[in-house]
Design a protein around this motif. Sequence first.
Motif, PDB file in Angstrom:
ATOM      1  N   TYR A  82      40.948 -11.103 -28.862  1.00 43.33           N
ATOM      2  CA  TYR A  82      40.409 -10.467 -30.071  1.00 43.33           C
ATOM      3  C   TYR A  82      38.928 -10.778 -30.268  1.00 43.33           C
ATOM      4  O   TYR A  82      38.226 -10.059 -30.979  1.00 43.33           O
ATOM      5  N   SER A  83      38.453 -11.861 -29.657  1.00 44.27           N
ATOM      6  CA  SER A  83      37.030 -12.207 -29.768  1.00 44.27           C
ATOM      7  C   SER A  83      36.279 -11.892 -28.479  1.00 44.27           C
ATOM      8  O   SER A  83      35.146 -12.345 -28.298  1.00 44.27           O
ATOM      9  N   THR A  84      36.910 -11.127 -27.609  1.00 42.18           N
ATOM     10  CA  THR A  84      36.313 -10.793 -26.321  1.00 42.18           C
ATOM     11  C   THR A  84      36.058  -9.295 -26.233  1.00 42.18           C
ATOM     12  O   THR A  84      36.927  -8.491 -26.572  1.00 42.18           O
ATOM     13  N   PHE A 109      33.896 -15.198 -12.536  1.00 42.83           N
ATOM     14  CA  PHE A 109      34.040 -16.147 -13.629  1.00 42.83           C
ATOM     15  C   PHE A 109      35.338 -15.865 -14.362  1.00 42.83           C
ATOM     16  O   PHE A 109      35.915 -14.780 -14.261  1.00 42.83           O
ATOM     17  N   MET A 110      35.784 -16.845 -15.117  1.00 41.94           N
ATOM     18  CA  MET A 110      36.928 -16.711 -16.011  1.00 41.94           C
ATOM     19  C   MET A 110      36.486 -17.084 -17.419  1.00 41.94           C
ATOM     20  O   MET A 110      35.690 -18.007 -17.596  1.00 41.94           O
ATOM     21  N   ARG A 111      37.008 -16.368 -18.397  1.00 49.10           N
ATOM     22  CA  ARG A 111      36.697 -16.667 -19.793  1.00 49.10           C
ATOM     23  C   ARG A 111      37.913 -17.294 -20.458  1.00 49.10           C
ATOM     24  O   ARG A 111      39.048 -16.822 -20.297  1.00 49.10           O
ATOM     25  N   ILE A 112      37.666 -18.372 -21.192  1.00 52.60           N
ATOM     26  CA  ILE A 112      38.710 -19.019 -21.970  1.00 52.60           C
ATOM     27  C   ILE A 112      38.523 -18.611 -23.424  1.00 52.60           C
ATOM     28  O   ILE A 112      37.451 -18.833 -23.999  1.00 52.60           O
ATOM     29  N   GLY A 113      39.522 -17.996 -24.007  1.00 49.60           N
ATOM     30  CA  GLY A 113      39.395 -17.571 -25.394  1.00 49.60           C
ATOM     31  C   GLY A 113      40.412 -16.508 -25.744  1.00 49.60           C
ATOM     32  O   GLY A 113      41.282 -16.149 -24.938  1.00 49.60           O
ATOM     33  N   SER A 114      40.283 -15.982 -26.945  1.00 54.63           N
ATOM     34  CA  SER A 114      41.201 -14.967 -27.439  1.00 54.63           C
ATOM     35  C   SER A 114      40.721 -13.573 -27.052  1.00 54.63           C
ATOM     36  O   SER A 114      39.513 -13.302 -27.024  1.00 54.63           O
ATOM     37  N   ALA A 147      33.379 -20.517 -21.953  1.00 52.15           N
ATOM     38  CA  ALA A 147      34.205 -20.825 -23.116  1.00 52.15           C
ATOM     39  C   ALA A 147      33.344 -21.368 -24.236  1.00 52.15           C
ATOM     40  O   ALA A 147      32.221 -21.834 -24.006  1.00 52.15           O
ATOM     41  N   THR A 148      33.858 -21.301 -25.460  1.00 55.42           N
ATOM     42  CA  THR A 148      33.268 -22.074 -26.542  1.00 55.42           C
ATOM     43  C   THR A 148      33.717 -23.521 -26.372  1.00 55.42           C
ATOM     44  O   THR A 148      34.669 -23.815 -25.643  1.00 55.42           O
ATOM     45  N   VAL A 149      33.038 -24.422 -27.057  1.00 53.35           N
ATOM     46  CA  VAL A 149      33.417 -25.830 -26.961  1.00 53.35           C
ATOM     47  C   VAL A 149      34.845 -26.035 -27.452  1.00 53.35           C
ATOM     48  O   VAL A 149      35.650 -26.729 -26.815  1.00 53.35           O
ATOM     49  N   ASP A 155      39.561  -8.406 -18.820  1.00 52.91           N
ATOM     50  CA  ASP A 155      40.248  -8.664 -17.561  1.00 52.91           C
ATOM     51  C   ASP A 155      39.853 -10.004 -16.958  1.00 52.91           C
ATOM     52  O   ASP A 155      40.444 -10.463 -15.972  1.00 52.91           O
ATOM     53  N   ARG A 156      38.846 -10.653 -17.555  1.00 50.48           N
ATOM     54  CA  ARG A 156      38.409 -11.973 -17.096  1.00 50.48           C
ATOM     55  C   ARG A 156      39.062 -13.112 -17.872  1.00 50.48           C
ATOM     56  O   ARG A 156      38.786 -14.284 -17.594  1.00 50.48           O
ATOM     57  N   LEU A 157      39.891 -12.807 -18.848  1.00 52.17           N
ATOM     58  CA  LEU A 157      40.503 -13.850 -19.657  1.00 52.17           C
ATOM     59  C   LEU A 157      41.485 -14.674 -18.828  1.00 52.17           C
ATOM     60  O   LEU A 157      42.346 -14.132 -18.126  1.00 52.17           O
ATOM     61  N   LEU A 158      41.365 -15.984 -18.946  1.00 49.13           N
ATOM     62  CA  LEU A 158      42.221 -16.883 -18.180  1.00 49.13           C
ATOM     63  C   LEU A 158      43.690 -16.711 -18.556  1.00 49.13           C
ATOM     64  O   LEU A 158      44.557 -16.677 -17.673  1.00 49.13           O
TER      65      LEU A 158
END
Length: 365
Positions: free
Chosen positions: A11-13, A4-9, A47-49, A19-22
């Motif tokens: 600082y909130s991860t 999976f990939m995470r969309i976000g900052s 991701a959040t909306v 290492d999964r941040l897009l």
Amino acid sequence: RSAFMRIGSRYSTDPVFRDRLLDGALRDCPNRESVIGLIGSCRIFVATVSSLMGKQELLALKSFDRVIVDEASQILEPVLAGLLGQFPHFTLIGDHWQLPAVVVQPARERAISHPALVEAGFRDAGQSMFERLFNHAQALSWDHATGMLSAQGRMHEEIMAFPNARFYEGKLTCIDEGQKSVLADPTIAHPLDAGLRNTRVAFLPVRPDHGEILTRTNAAEARAIVQIVRYYRELYRMTGREWHPGTLGIITPFRAQIARIRRTMEDHHIDPDAFTIDTVERYQGGARDIILISWCIQRAGDLSMIKSGEGPIDRKLNVALTRARERLIAVGSPEAFKDDPLFGLWTRTYTKDITEFPSIYGSGD
């Protein structure tokens, strides 16, 4: 393929998942082809909306079959309307019997009166799309469109009993046998032990504090909360259980009472920062092994300040009663709740009268 990939900052991860941040992965892509290859190789994006809406280019580069929206009952319709149309299938997961999205406009200002909108189910601009669609499906008997996640793994069955019976039509079940276990605590040298040992759920009566200038604080309740904290810390020490940040949390409706409890903790040499002391709204979605509640309502006329919703379900009460895994202890004035059909029933059902201990409920400690 990435899981999976995470969309976000970042600082909130949680550092474990950074290492999964897009954004981080895209920095290693030298050209457009590698970007498309990276995105195409991943099947799941988290991701959040709002963060997903900020990455509209992702939806242009990749087609998705489905979107799953968690906590959808807390998201207003305009936030989701533009997003869901970009997916062939969507699943909304939420609980419209818990707290809705925070809306500052009063009900009269957000009421919808246009006949065509009312006919389509739009009656309140503060209502979530989740609740509107759920009500629409119920009205049309679209059983294929709705379902209930009835197996819960948070609460012990004794804590679950009241919300299950009053809010969820008795449909909730426990996932494992550990949620049906019996307490076997030792006796400790503490006056509260007689009332709380081997107790899962309790309401402890506290006298109203009519001497308070503000109705949103109660010194006696703050003292009771601190004594209960001390009791459980000693109980954990004696039984060799680990005390960690998720062990105990405190809920109270008012900021003034949060400050009062924190000061009382400091007076008793307890670090208030070691606990989450917050409102019901801030606790939604969270849980602790032990939840303590200071209702801080001194007279029946003040009850409207903490109620949420009309009819057979009170959303704030539902959230407050479903945050605890192992024990749920509330303190308050029984007189303030006795005439309310929900609060009154809960307090009468779980009252344990241990007010004979003046060191806890008296004018001092």
